[in-house]
Design an enzyme around this catalytic site. Structure first.
Site, mmCIF file in Angstrom:
data_model
loop_
_atom_site.group_PDB
_atom_site.id
_atom_site.type_symbol
_atom_site.label_atom_id
_atom_site.label_comp_id
_atom_site.label_asym_id
_atom_site.label_seq_id
_atom_site.Cartn_x
_atom_site.Cartn_y
_atom_site.Cartn_z
ATOM 1 N NE ARG A 77 -4.299 -1.331 0.072
ATOM 2 C CZ ARG A 77 -4.458 -2.305 -0.838
ATOM 3 N NH1 ARG A 77 -3.527 -2.517 -1.754
ATOM 4 N NH2 ARG A 77 -5.545 -3.053 -0.849
ATOM 5 C CD GLU A 106 -3.008 3.395 -5.607
ATOM 6 O OE1 GLU A 106 -3.989 2.722 -5.976
ATOM 7 O OE2 GLU A 106 -2.025 2.896 -5.062
ATOM 8 C CG HIS A 131 -3.330 -0.633 -7.003
ATOM 9 N ND1 HIS A 131 -3.729 0.028 -5.874
ATOM 10 C CD2 HIS A 131 -3.342 -1.955 -6.662
ATOM 11 C CE1 HIS A 131 -3.984 -0.837 -4.903
ATOM 12 N NE2 HIS A 131 -3.743 -2.057 -5.367
HETATM 13 P P1 NAP Z 1 -0.676 -11.439 4.645
HETATM 14 O O1 NAP Z 1 -0.597 -12.856 4.225
HETATM 15 O O2 NAP Z 1 -1.601 -11.069 5.744
HETATM 16 O O3 NAP Z 1 0.812 -10.939 4.984
HETATM 17 C C1 NAP Z 1 1.096 -9.751 5.631
HETATM 18 C C2 NAP Z 1 2.324 -9.960 6.487
HETATM 19 O O4 NAP Z 1 2.691 -8.697 7.072
HETATM 20 C C3 NAP Z 1 2.124 -10.953 7.622
HETATM 21 O O5 NAP Z 1 3.259 -11.770 7.704
HETATM 22 C C4 NAP Z 1 2.011 -10.041 8.847
HETATM 23 O O6 NAP Z 1 2.452 -10.624 10.040
HETATM 24 C C5 NAP Z 1 2.965 -8.927 8.459
HETATM 25 N N1 NAP Z 1 2.725 -7.707 9.231
HETATM 26 C C6 NAP Z 1 1.545 -7.129 9.521
HETATM 27 N N2 NAP Z 1 1.746 -6.001 10.231
HETATM 28 C C7 NAP Z 1 3.085 -5.878 10.381
HETATM 29 C C8 NAP Z 1 3.912 -4.933 11.021
HETATM 30 N N3 NAP Z 1 3.401 -3.877 11.660
HETATM 31 N N4 NAP Z 1 5.252 -5.114 10.965
HETATM 32 C C9 NAP Z 1 5.790 -6.190 10.357
HETATM 33 N N5 NAP Z 1 5.047 -7.145 9.735
HETATM 34 C C10 NAP Z 1 3.709 -6.972 9.743
HETATM 35 O O7 NAP Z 1 -1.106 -10.505 3.418
HETATM 36 P P2 NAP Z 1 -0.781 -10.733 1.861
HETATM 37 O O8 NAP Z 1 -1.879 -11.501 1.225
HETATM 38 O O9 NAP Z 1 0.626 -11.192 1.707
HETATM 39 O O10 NAP Z 1 -0.930 -9.211 1.351
HETATM 40 C C11 NAP Z 1 -0.088 -8.188 1.852
HETATM 41 C C12 NAP Z 1 -0.597 -6.812 1.435
HETATM 42 O O11 NAP Z 1 -0.390 -6.644 0.043
HETATM 43 C C13 NAP Z 1 -2.109 -6.608 1.599
HETATM 44 O O12 NAP Z 1 -2.422 -6.162 2.889
HETATM 45 C C14 NAP Z 1 -2.446 -5.593 0.542
HETATM 46 O O13 NAP Z 1 -2.457 -4.300 1.097
HETATM 47 C C15 NAP Z 1 -1.307 -5.697 -0.462
HETATM 48 N N6 NAP Z 1 -1.751 -6.160 -1.797
HETATM 49 C C16 NAP Z 1 -1.618 -5.336 -2.865
HETATM 50 C C17 NAP Z 1 -1.968 -5.760 -4.128
HETATM 51 C C18 NAP Z 1 -1.777 -4.885 -5.334
HETATM 52 O O14 NAP Z 1 -2.612 -4.923 -6.235
HETATM 53 N N7 NAP Z 1 -0.702 -4.145 -5.413
HETATM 54 C C19 NAP Z 1 -2.489 -7.045 -4.314
HETATM 55 C C20 NAP Z 1 -2.609 -7.879 -3.208
HETATM 56 C C21 NAP Z 1 -2.223 -7.429 -1.938
HETATM 57 P P3 NAP Z 1 1.506 -11.555 10.968
HETATM 58 O O15 NAP Z 1 1.719 -12.926 10.422
HETATM 59 O O16 NAP Z 1 2.008 -11.343 12.327
HETATM 60 O O17 NAP Z 1 0.082 -11.070 10.786
#
Ligand code: NAP
Length: 323
Positions: free
Chosen positions: A240, A269, A288
């Site tokens: 993000r 955006e 995005h």
């Molecule tokens: P996820 O599986 O929930 O992974 C997020 C990771 O970040 C988890 O390991 C979490 O730890 C960690 N985390 C959360 N808060 C943190 C903090 N304060 N400090 C350090 N680590 C932290 O999510 P995902 O599916 O990989 O997606 C990640 C993000 O990508 C989404 O939230 C979304 O905003 C973004 N995204 C963007 C697009 C795009 O189109 N560009 C597409 C998909 C996703 P824990 O295991 O402790 O919870």
């Protein structure tokens, strides 16, 4: 019996709309995107289900205006635009779309990393401008090897772990920092080492951001952090935009405090073609498109509809947050 009412803040695939029409009375917003707050406030009043997208802010006041709302289904894995705590209080089900977009987003993070390091987009611009003067100059358009470089992953969740697998195949060294350390077995399987936040930012050649946007991660990357990163470091963000202080990043790239960046997401955006980032050659910009492949977007649409269907029935969506 009267069909339940569902509102979509923008359109979705035809097959998904067809599916929704079978069950519900649907209305699709076709005007300005994201939907203006005052329009959504009017629409939310009498609906049973809402399909929304990132950047549609569904906060507590918005939810309080809804008299019948049972389910919010967002066409995204990020749910930072929905007040989950308030939805839980109001017993509104919230569905989202993880897993199905993991590969596509990890692929985009990898593409941005390769593009910045091998200067592909920069070269493309040089050719289009007619400024490619000589062939094969020893110092021309030199990039950086991926193999042997340290990739630092912030947030070893679904997308971060999938990126690690791709990078491993390119012989990169892998380190990560996350809120919680994953199991030793998982670290071993991914061939990745846990490091402190300080080590992640000072030792990585490339940092790829995969944390959600929360109060803890808001503007996590700022001038102070850029100064601590290697001068040769590259920053990739497909998570993000608000995880980075964009003004500070522009300065860091301009003054070569860090070497480059690949960005799919921005503070606000869409960004315009006069945005300061568009004036820099050491940054690759994408609109995005992390999850934007035909297959992934279709899966996301299917899941969004399934989540909504369950939520409207008062059941837990396939992927749900909060209540
Ligand atoms: P996820 O599986 O929930 O992974 C997020 C990771 O970040 C988890 O390991 C979490 O730890 C960690 N985390 C959360 N808060 C943190 C903090 N304060 N400090 C350090 N680590 C932290 O999510 P995902 O599916 O990989 O997606 C990640 C993000 O990508 C989404 O939230 C979304 O905003 C973004 N995204 C963007 C697009 C795009 O189109 N560009 C597409 C998909 C996703 P824990 O295991 O402790 O919870």
């Amino acid at each position: 019996m009267q069909k339940k009412r569902v509102f979509l803040t923008r359109t979705l695939h035809d097959f998904a709309l067809k599916e929704l029409r079978k069950k519900y009375q649907i209305e699709v917003h076709s005007g300005k995107i994201p939907i203006p707050k005052n329009i959504l406030e009017k629409k939310i009043k009498n609906i049973d289900g809402l399909i929304c997208f990132p950047y549609d802010k569904i906060d507590d006041t918005m939810m309080d205006m809804a008299e019948n709302l049972k389910a919010i289904s967002t066409y995204s894995v990020g749910f930072d635009h929905v007040d989950i705590t308030h939805a839980k209080k109001k017993k509104i089900r919230v569905g989202y779309t993880p897993e199905v977009l993991t590969d596509a987003t990890a692929d985009l993070a990898f593409s941005l990393m390769m593009d910045v390091m091998r200067r592909v987009t920069e070269g493309d611009k040089i050719i289009r401008k007619g400024s490619w003067r000589q062939i094969y100059g020893a110092y021309d358009y030199v990039g950086l090897d991926l193999q042997g470089k340290t990739l630092g992953i912030l947030g070893l969740g679904r997308i971060g772990s999938t990126l690690a697998k791709r990078a491993k195949a390119f012989d990169m060294k892998l380190v990560y920092h996350s809120r919680n350390r994953v199991s030793k077995t998982r670290e071993k399987a991914l061939g990745i080492k846990y490091v402190s936040w300080e080590k992640l930012i000072t030792q990585s050649d490339v940092i790829s951001i995969h944390v959600p946007h929360t109060t803890q991660t808001d503007k996590l990357f700022d001038a102070k952090i850029f100064k601590k990163m290697k001068k040769s470091a590259v920053l990739i963000n497909t998570a993000r935009g608000k995880v980075i202080n964009e003004k500070d990043l522009v300065l860091a790239l301009k003054k070569n405090i860090i070497a480059g960046a690949g960005l799919d997401v921005f503070e606000t955006e869409p960004i315009s073609n006069t945005h300061p980032l568009t004036k820099l050659d050491n940054v690759v910009l994408a609109p995005h498109i992390g999850s934007s492949t035909k297959e992934t977007r279709e899966e996301m649409a299917r899941l969004t509809v399934k989540n909504l269907n369950l939520g409207i029935l008062g059941k837990k969506p396939i992927y749900s947050v909060g209540y």
